[in-house]
Design an enzyme around this catalytic site. Structure first.
Site, short mmCIF file in Angstrom:
data_model
loop_
_atom_site.label_atom_id
_atom_site.label_comp_id
_atom_site.label_asym_id
_atom_site.label_seq_id
_atom_site.Cartn_x
_atom_site.Cartn_y
_atom_site.Cartn_z
CD GLN A 1 -21.26 -3.92 43.27
OE1 GLN A 1 -22.33 -3.22 42.89
NE2 GLN A 1 -20.34 -4.27 42.22
CB CYS B 1 -15.96 -11.44 38.87
SG CYS B 1 -15.57 -11.04 37.23
CG ASP C 1 -14.07 -5.43 47.62
OD1 ASP C 1 -14.35 -4.52 47.37
OD2 ASP C 1 -14.37 -6.46 46.95
CE LYS D 1 -16.90 -2.49 40.54
NZ LYS D 1 -17.09 -3.87 39.44
CG HIS E 1 -15.67 -9.05 42.55
ND1 HIS E 1 -14.15 -9.73 41.73
CD2 HIS E 1 -16.26 -8.59 41.32
CE1 HIS E 1 -13.60 -9.06 40.51
NE2 HIS E 1 -15.36 -8.69 40.53
N1 PMP Z 1 -14.88 -6.08 44.54
C1 PMP Z 1 -16.08 -5.98 44.05
C2 PMP Z 1 -17.09 -6.75 44.83
C3 PMP Z 1 -16.37 -5.49 43.05
O1 PMP Z 1 -17.95 -5.49 42.11
C4 PMP Z 1 -15.05 -5.58 41.39
C5 PMP Z 1 -15.72 -5.29 40.31
N2 PMP Z 1 -16.90 -6.33 40.11
C6 PMP Z 1 -14.47 -5.79 42.04
C7 PMP Z 1 -14.20 -6.28 43.56
C8 PMP Z 1 -13.26 -5.65 41.55
O2 PMP Z 1 -13.30 -3.71 40.17
P1 PMP Z 1 -12.39 -2.90 39.51
O3 PMP Z 1 -12.77 -3.32 38.22
O4 PMP Z 1 -12.25 -1.59 39.98
O5 PMP Z 1 -10.57 -3.52 39.78
#
Ligand code: PMP
Length: 550
Positions: free
Chosen positions: A199, A366, A196, A222, A121
Site C-alpha cells: 500500500q 482482508c 509488505d 496497486k 492484510h
Molecule cells: N498486502 C497488502 C497490504 C494488500 O493491500 C494486498 C492487496 N489488497 C496484498 C498484500 C495482496 O496483494 P496481491 O493482490 O498483489 O496479492
C-alpha cells in the site's frame, strides 16, 4: 516539475470509455487503473515478440529474455536495491509473502518466534500461520491502539528466539503508515525484517536500503501496473540462505533423477514461466512513474486526502457515521462505519454509492483480525493520483442523499402462529409501482422498518455465512409449515428480507420449492440484487432457508 492530476488522468483509458463517463473510482487500495502505456506494452509483447524466456536462443526468445532482465533492472532502481539479482518476480504480493514465509520458516527451529501485527492484510498473516503450524513456531503480535500497531512496544516482544518480524508499511484497511524504517536496528542479529509495502508504492518513493529490510514485497497492480505480477526484494545474503519455494523449470542448475542443484537468486525463486506480458507492463509502468514528479504527486494526494477527511468529518455531523481513519501519516484511505445504535449500514451505503457509479469497497478488507477489533466491517474510500476534489464532492453529495428511514424496531414477539414479524399489511405493488431505482430503494428501506430487531437470534447458531452484511435467521416448523425470523443491520437487506418472507414464510416444503424468487425479483425491478456481488446476500438467505426445511 509539478503534478497535474487532470493530465495524469488523461493517460488512463478507462475514464474515457462512454460506459464510464460518470464513473468515480475510489477503490484504489484494491487495485488502481492502468495507463495506456502499460496496456500498450502488454499488447506489444504479445503482438511483437511473444516467446518464452531463457530457454531458447532464437531471436524472439532473446528479445523476451532481455525485456524481463531489463525490467528487473528498472525494478531494482525503483526500489534502490544494491544488486539487480535482489529482485524476484512473483504473481503478486500474496505469492511473494507465501514464498518468503514458506522458505524462511524452513530455516527456523521449533520454538523460534515470529512477530507480526494484528493489522496485517491476510497475505501477511495466513502464510505465517501456515508455516508456524508446520514448523512449530510461535507467532507474537504487537499491541495496538485503535487498530494501530505500537512499534514502541516491539522491544518488549523481542527475545533471542525472534527470527522474523513481518509488518506492513501501510495498512490497507486504515491507511496509516508504519515507521518500518526504524525497526531493523533494534532486532537481534539473526532476525529477518520482512516489509509488505503493497500500500506504499503508489504513494511513496521506497528505498530498501534506507528501510534496511531483508525482504520487501510489492503488489504491482496497486501502483498502476498490471495484475498477475508482484515484486519481491530480498537482500542478497538473505536470499542466499533461503531454500527454493517451488520446484520446476528455470530454478535449477542440474537435475538428476533423485535430486537437483538449484540456480542462484533470483532464478532459484522463479520456477516455471513468469507472467511475461505483465512484466512488460511493469516496465512501462515504472517508466511512466519515472516521468512523474513523485514529490509533487505525493503532495497533491495528501491535500486531496485532507479534503476527503475534512468533508467526511463534516458529513458525520449530519449523517450517523463515524470516521475510523485519521489524516496523520495516511496514504490516502478513509474508512467509515455506521454510528453505534444508528440504522445506517455500510453495505447499504456501498450499494447506494454503486447506484451513483461511485466505486468504494465495504467489508473487512482482508484484514479481519483488525476489523474485528473495530466493529467488523467498514466502507473504505481509497485515493489515487487521478482522483480530484470533484470525485470527493460527488461522493459526499451521494451520501447526503442516502435515504435513512426511521427505525421502528420492537423486540421480537413469538407466538405460535407468528414466529417472526407481521407483514400482512404489505402489498407487492408498493414496490412494483415505483418508477426508478431510487424510489424502489426507498421503498425497500421503508419495508425494512417492519422487521423487528431480534437480539435473541443474533448468535453464531443463526448466522448466515456468505453475506456482505451480518444476517441471522431462525427457523421453526409447525406441522409441515416452515416459519422464519430474520434480522440484519443492512436496511436494504431488511427490505429484501421482508420480500423473501412474504414469498417463503409459512409455506410447506413443496410450496417453498415451487416459489420462483428470482423471477419475482425481476418482475419487481430488483434484478440488480441478483447480480454477482449483491446476490451473495439474497441467495445466501434463500439457500439458508431452503436448507432449514429439508
Ligand atoms: N498486502 C497488502 C497490504 C494488500 O493491500 C494486498 C492487496 N489488497 C496484498 C498484500 C495482496 O496483494 P496481491 O493482490 O498483489 O496479492
Amino acid at each position: 516539475m509539478t503534478f497535474d492530476s487532470e493530465k495524469f488522468k488523461q493517460q488512463f483509458p478507462i475514464f474515457k470509455h462512454a460506459e464510464n463517463a460518470k464513473l468515480i473510482y475510489l477503490d484504489n487500495a484494491a487495485t488502481t487503473q492502468r495507463p495506456q502505456c502499460v496496456i500498450d506494452a502488454m499488447v506489444d509483447f504479445y503482438s511483437r515478440f511473444n516467446a518464452n524466456t531463457h530457454r531458447s536462443s532464437h531471436r524472439l526468445a532473446r528479445a523476451a529474455t532481455s525485456m524481463v532482465e531489463s525490467v528487473r533492472g528498472q525494478t531494482s532502481q525503483f526500489l534502490n536495491t544494491r544488486n539487480t539479482d535482489e529482485i524476484i518476480f512473483t504473481r503478486g504480493a500474496t505469492e511473494a509473502l507465501n514464498l518468503v514465509a514458506s522458505s524462511l520458516c524452513q530455516t527456523l527451529r521449533a520454538g523460534d518466534e515470529i512477530i507480526l501485527s494484528s493489522a496485517e492484510h491476510h497475505a501477511n498473516l495466513v502464510p505465517w500461520q501456515m508455516a508456524a503450524k508446520q514448523h512449530d513456531l510461535l507467532l507474537k503480535f504487537l499491541p495496538s491502539i485503535n487498530g494501530e500497531p505500537q512499534l514502541s512496544e516491539l522491544k518488549t516482544l523481542l527475545s533471542p528466539r525472534t527470527k522474523v518480524v513481518a509488518l506492513s508499511a501501510a495498512s490497507n484497511a486504515l491507511g496509516f503508515r508504519l515507521a518500518v524504517e526504524g525497526v531493523k536496528p533494534v532486532l537481534p542479529k539473526a532476525c529477518r525484517l520482512v516489509v509488505d509495502a503493497s500500500q506504499r508504492l503508489a504513494h511513496d518513493v521506497i528505498d530498501v536500503q534506507s528501510i534496511d529490510c531483508d525482504f520487501l514485497v510489492g503488489s504491482v497492480h496497486k501502483f498502476y501496473g498490471p495484475t498477475g505480477i508482484g515484486v519481491l526484494y530480498g537482500r542478497l545474503d538473505a536470499l542466499a540462505d533461503l531454500p527454493p519455494w517451488q520446484g520446476g523449470g528455470e530454478m535449477i542448475e542440474q537435475v538428476r533423477l533423485h535430486d537437483s542443484d538449484y540456480a542462484a537468486a533470483p532464478h532459484r525463486f522463479e520456477a516455471g514461466t513468469s507472467s511475461l506480458a505483465a512484466i512488460a507492463g511493469l516496465g512501462a509502468c515504472l517508466t511512466f512513474l519515472q516521468t512523474q514528479d513523485r514529490a509533487a504527486m505525493a503532495t497533491y494526494e495528501s491535500h486531496l486526502n485532507r479534503y476527503l477527511h475534512t468533508e467526511l468529518e463534516a458529513l458525520s455531523l449530519t449523517l450517523p457515521i463515524d470516521l475510523l481513519t485519521h489524516l496523520e501519516n495516511n496514504v490516502g484511505i478513509a474508512a467509515i462505519v455506521g454510528r453505534e445504535g444508528s440504522n445506517v449500514s455500510v453495505v447499504d451505503m456501498a450499494h447506494w454509492l454503486d447506484e451513483h457509479d461511485i466505486a468504494v469497497r465495504v467489508g473487512h478488507h482482508c484484514a479481519q483480525p483488525l476489523m474485528d477489533q473495530l466493529g467488523g466491517s467498514s466502507l473504505r474510500i481509497s485515493l489515487a493520483a487521478y482522483n480530484n476534489r470533484a470525485d470527493i464532492d460527488a461522493l459526499i453529495s451521494a451520501l447526503k442523499l442516502l435515504p435513512i428511514e426511521p427505525t421502528a424496531k420492537t423486540p421480537i414477539e413469538s407466538s405460535a402462529h407468528n414466529f417472526g414479524d407481521d407483514l400482512s399489511a404489505i402489498e407487492l405493488h408498493e414496490l412494483s409501482n415505483q418508477t426508478s431505482w431510487q424510489k424502489r430503494y426507498r421503498q425497500l428501506t421503508r419495508w425494512a422498518s417492519l422487521l423487528s430487531r431480534k437480539p435473541d437470534i443474533r448468535n453464531q447458531q443463526h448466522r448466515v455465512t456468505g453475506c456482505e452484511s451480518e444476517v441471522w435467521i431462525a427457523h421453526r416448523s409447525d406441522g409441515n409449515r416452515h416459519f422464519f425470523a430474520i434480522d440484519t443491520d443492512s436496511r436494504v437487506l431488511q427490505g429484501l428480507s421482508v420480500l423473501i418472507l412474504l414469498l417463503l414464510d409459512g409455506k410447506t416444503r413443496e410450496q417453498f420449492d415451487a416459489v420462483d424468487v428470482e423471477s419475482t425479483f425481476v418482475e419487481l425491478g430488483l434484478e440488480k440484487y441478483l447480480s454477482e456481488s449483491r446476490s451473495n446476500g439474497f441467495r445466501a438467505l434463500v439457500d439458508y432457508m431452503a436448507a432449514q426445511n429439508r
